[in-house]
Design a protein around this motif. Sequence first.
Motif, PDB file in Angstrom:
ATOM      1  N   ILE A 198       1.374  -1.476   0.056  1.00  0.00           N
ATOM      2  CA  ILE A 198       0.035   0.170   0.057  1.00  0.00           C
ATOM      3  C   ILE A 198       0.861   1.223  -0.233  1.00  0.00           C
ATOM      4  N   ILE A 199       0.727   2.102  -0.578  1.00  0.00           N
ATOM      5  CA  ILE A 199       1.276   3.107  -0.672  1.00  0.00           C
ATOM      6  C   ILE A 199       0.786   4.053   0.388  1.00  0.00           C
ATOM      7  N   TYR A 200       1.583   4.849   0.782  1.00  0.00           N
ATOM      8  CA  TYR A 200       1.218   5.891   2.116  1.00  0.00           C
ATOM      9  C   TYR A 200       1.508   7.538   1.360  1.00  0.00           C
ATOM     10  N   GLN A 201       0.330   8.103   1.516  1.00  0.00           N
ATOM     11  CA  GLN A 201       0.144   9.392   1.530  1.00  0.00           C
ATOM     12  C   GLN A 201       0.385  10.232   3.177  1.00  0.00           C
ATOM     13  N   GLY A 202       1.378  10.927   1.986  1.00  0.00           N
ATOM     14  CA  GLY A 202       1.280  11.670   3.613  1.00  0.00           C
ATOM     15  C   GLY A 202       1.174  13.476   3.534  1.00  0.00           C
ATOM     16  N   PHE A 203       0.140  13.484   4.381  1.00  0.00           N
ATOM     17  CA  PHE A 203      -0.358  15.122   4.418  1.00  0.00           C
ATOM     18  C   PHE A 203      -0.053  15.697   6.009  1.00  0.00           C
ATOM     19  N   SER A 204      -0.279  17.731   5.743  1.00  0.00           N
ATOM     20  CA  SER A 204       0.310  17.562   6.866  1.00  0.00           C
ATOM     21  C   SER A 204       1.885  17.541   7.302  1.00  0.00           C
ATOM     22  N   LEU A 205       2.620  17.397   6.101  1.00  0.00           N
ATOM     23  CA  LEU A 205       3.958  16.932   7.143  1.00  0.00           C
ATOM     24  C   LEU A 205       4.701  18.363   7.521  1.00  0.00           C
ATOM     25  N   LEU A 206       4.663  19.007   7.275  1.00  0.00           N
ATOM     26  CA  LEU A 206       5.157  20.480   7.568  1.00  0.00           C
ATOM     27  C   LEU A 206       4.222  20.992   8.588  1.00  0.00           C
ATOM     28  N   THR A 207       2.823  21.272   8.163  1.00  0.00           N
ATOM     29  CA  THR A 207       1.729  22.358   9.158  1.00  0.00           C
ATOM     30  C   THR A 207       1.717  21.346  10.645  1.00  0.00           C
ATOM     31  N   ALA A 208       1.841  20.121  10.364  1.00  0.00           N
ATOM     32  CA  ALA A 208       1.838  19.092  12.061  1.00  0.00           C
ATOM     33  C   ALA A 208       2.703  18.938  12.545  1.00  0.00           C
ATOM     34  N   ASN A 209       3.797  19.359  12.110  1.00  0.00           N
ATOM     35  CA  ASN A 209       5.542  19.125  12.134  1.00  0.00           C
ATOM     36  C   ASN A 209       5.747  20.231  12.971  1.00  0.00           C
ATOM     37  N   ARG A 210       5.832  21.307  13.045  1.00  0.00           N
ATOM     38  CA  ARG A 210       6.565  23.213  13.138  1.00  0.00           C
ATOM     39  C   ARG A 210       7.620  23.002  14.154  1.00  0.00           C
ATOM     40  N   SER A 211       7.401  22.215  15.167  1.00  0.00           N
ATOM     41  CA  SER A 211       8.334  22.835  16.096  1.00  0.00           C
ATOM     42  C   SER A 211       9.333  21.691  15.933  1.00  0.00           C
ATOM     43  N   GLU A 212       9.038  20.352  15.116  1.00  0.00           N
ATOM     44  CA  GLU A 212      10.010  19.410  15.217  1.00  0.00           C
ATOM     45  C   GLU A 212      10.868  20.058  13.879  1.00  0.00           C
ATOM     46  N   LEU A 213      10.800  20.626  12.556  1.00  0.00           N
ATOM     47  CA  LEU A 213      11.276  21.183  11.773  1.00  0.00           C
ATOM     48  C   LEU A 213      12.383  22.154  12.085  1.00  0.00           C
ATOM     49  N   GLN A 214      12.094  23.128  12.594  1.00  0.00           N
ATOM     50  CA  GLN A 214      12.867  23.867  13.729  1.00  0.00           C
ATOM     51  C   GLN A 214      14.145  23.549  14.125  1.00  0.00           C
ATOM     52  N   HIS A 215      13.979  22.175  14.768  1.00  0.00           N
ATOM     53  CA  HIS A 215      14.908  20.967  15.431  1.00  0.00           C
ATOM     54  C   HIS A 215      16.646  21.633  14.866  1.00  0.00           C
TER      55      HIS A 215
END
Length: 267
Positions: A198-215
């Motif tokens: 099954i192909i996993y489509q990921g959404f909100s990869l950026l908006t759901a992880n704002r704090s992690e993206l600033q690590h």
Amino acid sequence: MNELTPEEIPHMMYGTAWKEEETAPLTMMAITQGFRAIDTANQRKHYFEAGVGHALSHAYEEGIVTRDELFLQSKFTYVAGQDHRLPYDPDAPFAVQVAQSFDSSLQHLGTDFLDSYVLHGPSQRSGLSRADFEVWSAMEALFAEGKTRALGISNVTAEQLRELLASADVAPLFVQNRCFARAGWDLDVRKICGDNDIIYQGFSLLTANRSELQHPDIRAIALRHERHIPQIIFRFAIDVGMLPLTGTTDPEHMRQDLDILDFRLSD
């Protein structure tokens, strides 16, 4: 209509949720910038599917793209996820609701088939209901008739996905979930997807992880590759087997989001 081949699966998809009257111009912009896979839903509460159709019509007329060059995905949404602008008779049996919603999507998008048709989420938070199985059966009928080339399910838990796989005649080719870094990027569901092709489509990869993206580590990786942080996240998603969605409204970000195939991240 043939089923999708691996070569026809896009590496990135443009999401059209929450764009309202800007849906048509932004979808047109995405196509112009190079997107060939568009995600929408027949859920007027959060999507303007007809606006996507207006953009597609314009793109065809301008000779930018043909229908055969596009991957179009829409969804069936239960009444609980809708507002008063319903695409079906809510008192009708679920099979009729699915058929009416699907036909409405075809009209909105100006096409006679979809590349993927997705159940926009089970009817309850835990487990699957009889309604879910009736809806999935109706979707399987659309697949059997060649009206959609693949089926999928969204907003699904690992438990629900296992239950669907145990009973479905046609397994989903796609799972589309909001993806949180703090949950291992939906590790449990992605593991089931990997074990069942099954192909996993990921959404909100950026908006759901704002704090992690600033690590600092993420920033360091971006600097090392001379890339923007969203490009690192989307490249990571592809490297671990996801099909990422982006809903950016910025043309430069659209180009950057697509420009991620010429580098890879180390393990």
